[in-house]
Design a protein around this motif. Structure first.
Motif, PDB file in Angstrom:
ATOM      1  N   PHE A  70       0.844  -1.206   0.000  1.00  0.00           N
ATOM      2  CA  PHE A  70       0.000   0.000   0.000  1.00  0.00           C
ATOM      3  C   PHE A  70       0.878   1.255   0.000  1.00  0.00           C
ATOM      4  O   PHE A  70       0.605   2.227  -0.703  1.00  0.00           O
ATOM      5  CB  PHE A  70      -0.952   0.008   1.204  1.00  0.00           C
ATOM      6  N   VAL A  71       1.939   1.219   0.784  1.00  0.00           N
ATOM      7  CA  VAL A  71       2.817   2.395   0.867  1.00  0.00           C
ATOM      8  C   VAL A  71       3.723   2.482  -0.361  1.00  0.00           C
ATOM      9  O   VAL A  71       3.846   3.539  -0.993  1.00  0.00           O
ATOM     10  CB  VAL A  71       3.675   2.341   2.151  1.00  0.00           C
ATOM     11  N   LYS A 114      -2.379  21.449  -3.358  1.00  0.00           N
ATOM     12  CA  LYS A 114      -1.416  20.356  -3.554  1.00  0.00           C
ATOM     13  C   LYS A 114      -1.840  19.475  -4.722  1.00  0.00           C
ATOM     14  O   LYS A 114      -2.974  18.987  -4.757  1.00  0.00           O
ATOM     15  CB  LYS A 114      -1.327  19.501  -2.284  1.00  0.00           C
ATOM     16  N   SER A 147       3.159  18.355  -7.332  1.00  0.00           N
ATOM     17  CA  SER A 147       3.120  16.964  -6.861  1.00  0.00           C
ATOM     18  C   SER A 147       2.312  16.137  -7.826  1.00  0.00           C
ATOM     19  O   SER A 147       1.307  16.607  -8.370  1.00  0.00           O
ATOM     20  CB  SER A 147       2.459  16.920  -5.467  1.00  0.00           C
ATOM     21  N   GLY A 200       2.996  11.261  -5.521  1.00  0.00           N
ATOM     22  CA  GLY A 200       3.917  10.128  -5.392  1.00  0.00           C
ATOM     23  C   GLY A 200       3.644   9.023  -6.404  1.00  0.00           C
ATOM     24  O   GLY A 200       3.867   7.842  -6.123  1.00  0.00           O
ATOM     25  N   GLY A 248       9.636  11.728  -4.781  1.00  0.00           N
ATOM     26  CA  GLY A 248      10.949  11.196  -5.148  1.00  0.00           C
ATOM     27  C   GLY A 248      12.124  11.797  -4.410  1.00  0.00           C
ATOM     28  O   GLY A 248      13.267  11.463  -4.711  1.00  0.00           O
ATOM     29  N   GLY A 263       8.331  18.245   0.326  1.00  0.00           N
ATOM     30  CA  GLY A 263       7.662  17.279   1.188  1.00  0.00           C
ATOM     31  C   GLY A 263       8.230  15.890   0.945  1.00  0.00           C
ATOM     32  O   GLY A 263       8.673  15.576  -0.160  1.00  0.00           O
ATOM     33  N   VAL A 264       8.211  15.079   1.995  1.00  0.00           N
ATOM     34  CA  VAL A 264       8.707  13.708   1.894  1.00  0.00           C
ATOM     35  C   VAL A 264       7.603  12.766   2.372  1.00  0.00           C
ATOM     36  O   VAL A 264       7.066  12.946   3.466  1.00  0.00           O
ATOM     37  CB  VAL A 264       9.971  13.524   2.763  1.00  0.00           C
ATOM     38  N   GLY A 265       7.263  11.794   1.538  1.00  0.00           N
ATOM     39  CA  GLY A 265       6.185  10.866   1.870  1.00  0.00           C
ATOM     40  C   GLY A 265       6.699   9.520   2.349  1.00  0.00           C
ATOM     41  O   GLY A 265       6.859   9.281   3.552  1.00  0.00           O
ATOM     42  N   PRO A 310       9.633   7.867   2.603  1.00  0.00           N
ATOM     43  CA  PRO A 310      10.738   7.663   3.557  1.00  0.00           C
ATOM     44  C   PRO A 310      10.306   7.836   5.013  1.00  0.00           C
ATOM     45  O   PRO A 310      10.758   7.090   5.891  1.00  0.00           O
ATOM     46  CB  PRO A 310      11.760   8.736   3.142  1.00  0.00           C
TER      47      PRO A 310
END
Ligand SMILES: Cc1cc2nc3c(=O)[nH]c(=O)nc-3n(C[C@H](O)[C@H](O)[C@H](O)COP(=O)(O)O)c2cc1C
Ligand SMILES: CC(C)CC(=O)C(=O)O
Length: 356
Positions: A21-22, A225, A247, A250, A282, A301-303, A305
């Motif tokens: 899922f992630v 966003k 964005s 992701g 990314g 933004g960081v998803g 990680p």
């Protein structure tokens, strides 16, 4: 542990359906792969002898000051990854001075998320991400929840008029949250959706009129966003957005769009400094942060990680992710002779397959 090691540990310990899922993206996962690969096509041209003995990487954003230009992007369902869920993420972001964007699809209600952040650092910055609901009274109820919780800005996600088709989730039969979990912010809203995945609002009928209604319903700054086209960035500014987040979700929505970072220059050029432009998708290294800032982003933004850090080691894992990105970014800034984020400029980036 490095980001790679945290990912590998998360993969080892997570239920494979939750991992997928992630990790997964839409369609053939072309955009998912390209978001990361695209950063490899950029190189920095450092400037030398700039005389900056000290560096200040802090950033002023709508309603928030970040210790550095790396934010925690809004991601769903943290309790699927660690029992402390969004509370752990909030404590880690606060401790590292990173702006946290908590979301509609959180498995801990926004009030508790903000409380966890502010118990850690009294003035921790937390934004709330939401999707517009076709019924304005539902959107308004969500906004009131975010305001009452003490969020200092809203982020409205506009790249999900319909849900992306994610092959891994379809194959795994991951079509809703397992029993015992809910999108807590969706509870007891008008019409009383219980917080299932299908209660997360998505509608292709939404328009800038609905965005205008959201702005009229709040005094908080509202960022948009999920913008890739410069014309939409201009519309966002014209309608009063406080910021634009470049964005492609992701790689989880449309699998035929460019890598997010490849859309950044054109959007930043169109916006021309009127509001901050942010980027996500990314970002995996401090040098990626530097490239994005040089191309015109005020912050990134960081998803995923963050989610790997959370799954691998809870609050401490998220802290490691944020610390590694911060240190890597600061080091790259030093190598480029910079003393602050704005010392990274578009003339310092080249793109292509080389040689440069
Ligand atoms: C598991 C997961 C859940 C996400 N949930 C949301 C969400 O609820 N709302 C939203 O606007 N974006 C959501 N996103 C997209 C992120 O905000 C962000 O755009 C993306 O993760 C950035 O790419 P990265 O994972 O490569 O850093 C989600 C992403 C992931 C991986
Ligand atoms: C529950 C979903 C709406 C969360 C999301 O945006 C995503 O999984 O990418």
């Amino acid at each position: 542990m490095t980001l790679r090691a945290l990912h590998d540990r998360a993969r080892r310990i997570l239920d494979p359906v939750r991992y997928d899922f992630v990790a997964g993206g839409a369609g053939a996962e072309r955009v998912l792969a390209d978001n990361e690969r695209a950063f490899d096509r950029y190189r920095l041209l450092p400037r030398v002898l700039r005389g900056n003995a000290r560096r200040d990487t802090s950033v002023d954003l709508p309603g928030a000051r970040g210790a550095g230009p790396v934010l925690v992007a809004p991601t769903a369902f943290h309790r699927l990854l660690h029992p402390d869920g969004e509370r752990a993420t909030a404590r880690a972001a606060a401790a590292e001075g990173a702006v946290l964007v908590t979301g509609l699809a959180a498995t801990v209600a926004v009030g508790e998320v903000v409380a966890a952040a502010r118990e850690t650092v009294a003035d921790a910055a937390v934004w709330f991400q939401l999707s517009l609901h076709p019924r304005p009274e539902v959107t308004e109820a969500l906004v009131r929840r975010a305001e009452q919780a003490g969020c200092t800005a809203l982020v409205v996600t506009v790249d999900a008029p319909v849900f992306g088709r994610r092959a891994r989730d379809l194959r795994n039969g991951f079509t809703d949250l397992p029993p015992g979990y809910a999108a807590e912010n969706m509870r007891d809203l008008p019409g009383a959706p219980p917080g299932a995945l299908t209660d997360i609002p998505m509608s292709p009928a939404l328009s800038w009129r609905d965005f205008d209604a959201l702005l009229a319903a709040t005094a908080l700054p509202v960022l948009v966003k999920g913008v890739l086209h410069p014309a939409d960035a201009l519309l966002a500014v014209a309608h009063g957005a406080a910021g634009v987040v470049v964005s492609n979700h992701g790689g989880r929505q449309c699998d035929t769009v460019p890598a997010a970072v490849d859309c950044l220059s054109a959007v930043a050029g169109a916006v021309a400094g009127r509001v901050p432009v942010l980027l996500d998708g990314g970002v995996r290294r401090g040098s990626d942060v530097a490239v994005a800032l040089a191309l015109g982003a005020a912050a990134v933004g960081v998803g995923r990680p963050v989610l790997w850090g959370l799954a691998a080691d809870g609050e401490a894992g998220v802290r490691q992710v944020l610390a590694e990105l911060r240190d890597g970014y600061d080091h790259t800034l030093a190598l480029c002779g910079g003393g602050g984020n704005t010392d990274l400029t578009p003339d310092m980036v080249v793109r292509g397959d080389g040689p440069w």
